[in-house]
Design a protein around this motif. Structure first.
Motif, PDB file in Angstrom:
ATOM      1  N   GLN A  96      -7.559 -47.803 -48.834  1.00 48.66           N
ATOM      2  CA  GLN A  96      -7.670 -47.021 -47.611  1.00 48.66           C
ATOM      3  C   GLN A  96      -6.783 -47.585 -46.511  1.00 48.66           C
ATOM      4  N   ASN A  97      -6.716 -48.892 -46.417  1.00 48.85           N
ATOM      5  CA  ASN A  97      -5.842 -49.503 -45.412  1.00 48.85           C
ATOM      6  C   ASN A  97      -4.380 -49.181 -45.686  1.00 48.85           C
ATOM      7  N   LYS A  98      -3.993 -49.214 -46.964  1.00 48.12           N
ATOM      8  CA  LYS A  98      -2.616 -48.872 -47.304  1.00 48.12           C
ATOM      9  C   LYS A  98      -2.310 -47.417 -46.961  1.00 48.12           C
ATOM     10  N   GLU A  99      -3.250 -46.497 -47.310  1.00 48.84           N
ATOM     11  CA  GLU A  99      -3.043 -45.089 -46.976  1.00 48.84           C
ATOM     12  C   GLU A  99      -2.943 -44.898 -45.466  1.00 48.84           C
ATOM     13  N   LEU A 100      -3.832 -45.604 -44.754  1.00 45.37           N
ATOM     14  CA  LEU A 100      -3.783 -45.480 -43.298  1.00 45.37           C
ATOM     15  C   LEU A 100      -2.479 -46.032 -42.732  1.00 45.37           C
ATOM     16  N   GLU A 101      -2.007 -47.127 -43.295  1.00 44.74           N
ATOM     17  CA  GLU A 101      -0.726 -47.681 -42.856  1.00 44.74           C
ATOM     18  C   GLU A 101       0.420 -46.710 -43.138  1.00 44.74           C
ATOM     19  N   ASN A 102       0.374 -46.075 -44.338  1.00 42.59           N
ATOM     20  CA  ASN A 102       1.422 -45.103 -44.669  1.00 42.59           C
ATOM     21  C   ASN A 102       1.394 -43.913 -43.703  1.00 42.59           C
ATOM     22  N   GLN A 103       0.168 -43.454 -43.408  1.00 43.24           N
ATOM     23  CA  GLN A 103       0.059 -42.347 -42.459  1.00 43.24           C
ATOM     24  C   GLN A 103       0.552 -42.752 -41.080  1.00 43.24           C
ATOM     25  N   VAL A 104       0.220 -43.945 -40.657  1.00 40.86           N
ATOM     26  CA  VAL A 104       0.682 -44.417 -39.349  1.00 40.86           C
ATOM     27  C   VAL A 104       2.201 -44.527 -39.326  1.00 40.86           C
ATOM     28  N   LEU A 105       2.781 -45.050 -40.426  1.00 42.06           N
ATOM     29  CA  LEU A 105       4.240 -45.141 -40.490  1.00 42.06           C
ATOM     30  C   LEU A 105       4.880 -43.763 -40.462  1.00 42.06           C
ATOM     31  N   LYS A 106       4.274 -42.804 -41.190  1.00 38.15           N
ATOM     32  CA  LYS A 106       4.813 -41.447 -41.220  1.00 38.15           C
ATOM     33  C   LYS A 106       4.737 -40.812 -39.845  1.00 38.15           C
ATOM     34  N   ARG A 107       3.575 -40.935 -39.200  1.00 36.94           N
ATOM     35  CA  ARG A 107       3.419 -40.358 -37.867  1.00 36.94           C
ATOM     36  C   ARG A 107       4.354 -41.053 -36.877  1.00 36.94           C
ATOM     37  N   THR A 108       4.536 -42.324 -37.042  1.00 35.64           N
ATOM     38  CA  THR A 108       5.438 -43.048 -36.157  1.00 35.64           C
ATOM     39  C   THR A 108       6.875 -42.559 -36.326  1.00 35.64           C
ATOM     40  N   HIS A 109       7.269 -42.337 -37.589  1.00 35.18           N
ATOM     41  CA  HIS A 109       8.614 -41.821 -37.852  1.00 35.18           C
ATOM     42  C   HIS A 109       8.800 -40.430 -37.266  1.00 35.18           C
ATOM     43  N   GLU A 110       7.788 -39.575 -37.469  1.00 39.18           N
ATOM     44  CA  GLU A 110       7.858 -38.236 -36.899  1.00 39.18           C
ATOM     45  C   GLU A 110       7.938 -38.295 -35.381  1.00 39.18           C
TER      46      GLU A 110
END
Length: 360
Positions: free
Chosen positions: A271-285
């Motif tokens: 879950q932490n990895k998924e959340l990190e990926n989502q945060v990275l994606k949102r940050t990139h967007e």
């Protein structure tokens, strides 16, 4: 040497071993002490019974020599007693307590005790007194009064134990001492054997106790170490512990808890990895949107600047035109001259158009 920490406590296994070893020590010493005392007491009673039996035998053998005051016969009796190492001394007396024969044997030490002259049987010392005054009482003293018949015939020379008391008279007495040296040696040997047996029992019991306690505390120590690792977030592999049923059940429950916690940890990491990926994606967007917004803002700023420049140019041209048309020419305003020129041009174009239509 490393200093011993003041706040260091004794472990449960050490306390349990100390308690059990102390209990074994007290129990073993108590049992061996009681058994040893009972054995010594039984030997002491057996010694008294043997002394009384020997007293009766000596009285029967010395009745006629005492009655006839035959010293040679008494000497022969004494010579027979030389074979008995326990006899310390012997004294024969007549009815007036006059000593007829007195003899001391090799086991008798006159420096420790003189030969007593007894007129009656003294009480036997208590075993506790013998042990308390160890080797201070060298002999057990036995006394026997010898009776004979007041009137005898040729067939009644020896004492008749079944005769009436009124027909019996005192013909003499004997007393002898039974040496206690061998008895004291037996006591020391019994105490030594008891101590050896107690020591062996304590050693065996202690070893067995330590083995039992270690078989209990060692798995518990492993479980405690595993619990500390879990508290620090380190999930070790499940362990197999052999021991009592309770310890094995505890180990099984702890292994199941480790499995569940490990599963929770893996899910939490995912879950932490998924959340990190989502945060990275949102940050990139967000970065892309920010860049686009910045580009749009720059374009808008350029457009505004161009618009401002354009408006400024137009304003400048209008102002120039207004200034130009406002100036006079030969006393006539320029605007009026321009209007007239335009009107002339318009009439000229109209005339040319008419001419063109006529020729056609």
């Amino acid at each position: 040497m490393k200093p011993i920490p003041k706040n260091k406590h004794i472990g449960v296994s050490a306390k349990l071993n100390l308690f059990i070893i102390t209990l074994i020590l007290i129990t073993t010493l108590g049992i061996t002490s009681v058994n040893t005392y009972q054995n010594i007491q039984a030997n002491y009673q057996r010694l008294i019974q043997q002394g009384l039996l020997l007293t009766d035998l000596l009285a029967m053998n010395s009745e006629y020599p005492l009655y006839s005051k035959n010293i040679d016969a008494l000497q022969k009796t004494v010579q027979k007693l030389e074979q008995l190492e326990e006899i310390a001394y012997i004294v024969f007396s007549d009815q007036q307590h006059k000593i007829l024969l007195q003899h001391s044997f090799q086991s008798f030490n006159p420096h420790r005790q003189p030969i007593p002259h007894l007129t009656e049987q003294p009480p036997f010392p208590n075993l506790f007194d013998l042990l308390r005054h160890f080797k201070q009482i060298p002999t057990l003293d036995f006394h026997k009064t010898i009776y004979g018949l007041a009137q005898t015939d040729e067939s009644g020379i020896l004492m008749d134990l079944t005769a009436d008391t009124d027909r019996r008279e005192i013909i003499g007495s004997l007393c002898y001492g039974f040496s206690l040296d061998s008895f004291y040696e037996n006591i020391l040997q019994a105490i030594g054997n008891a101590l050896i047996i107690s020591l062996l029992g304590i050693i065996i019991s202690t070893g067995f106790t330590v083995w039992i306690t270690r078989s209990i505390t060692r798995p518990i120590s492993k479980l405690a170490q595993m619990s500390r690792s879990i508290s620090e977030g380190i999930f070790v592999e499940p362990i197999r512990i052999k021991g009592p049923d309770e310890v094995e059940k505890l180990a099984h429950a702890l292994n199941n808890m480790i499995k569940r916690l490990h599963g929770y940890q893996l899910r939490l990491e995912n879950q932490n990895k998924e959340l990190e990926n989502q945060v990275l994606k949102r940050t990139h967007e967000l970065q892309l949107a920010t860049e686009q917004a910045l580009n749009s803002a720059q374009q808008a700023e350029h457009a505004n600047q161009a618009k401002s420049q354009f408006l400024a140019n137009i304003s400048h041209e209008n102002a120039f035109d207004r200034a130009t048309t406002a100036l006079p020419y030969d006393g006539v305003p320029r605007r009026k001259i321009i209007v007239e020129i335009d009107q002339r041009h318009s009439r000229l174009f109209q005339n040319r158009g008419r001419q063109t239509g006529t020729h056609s």
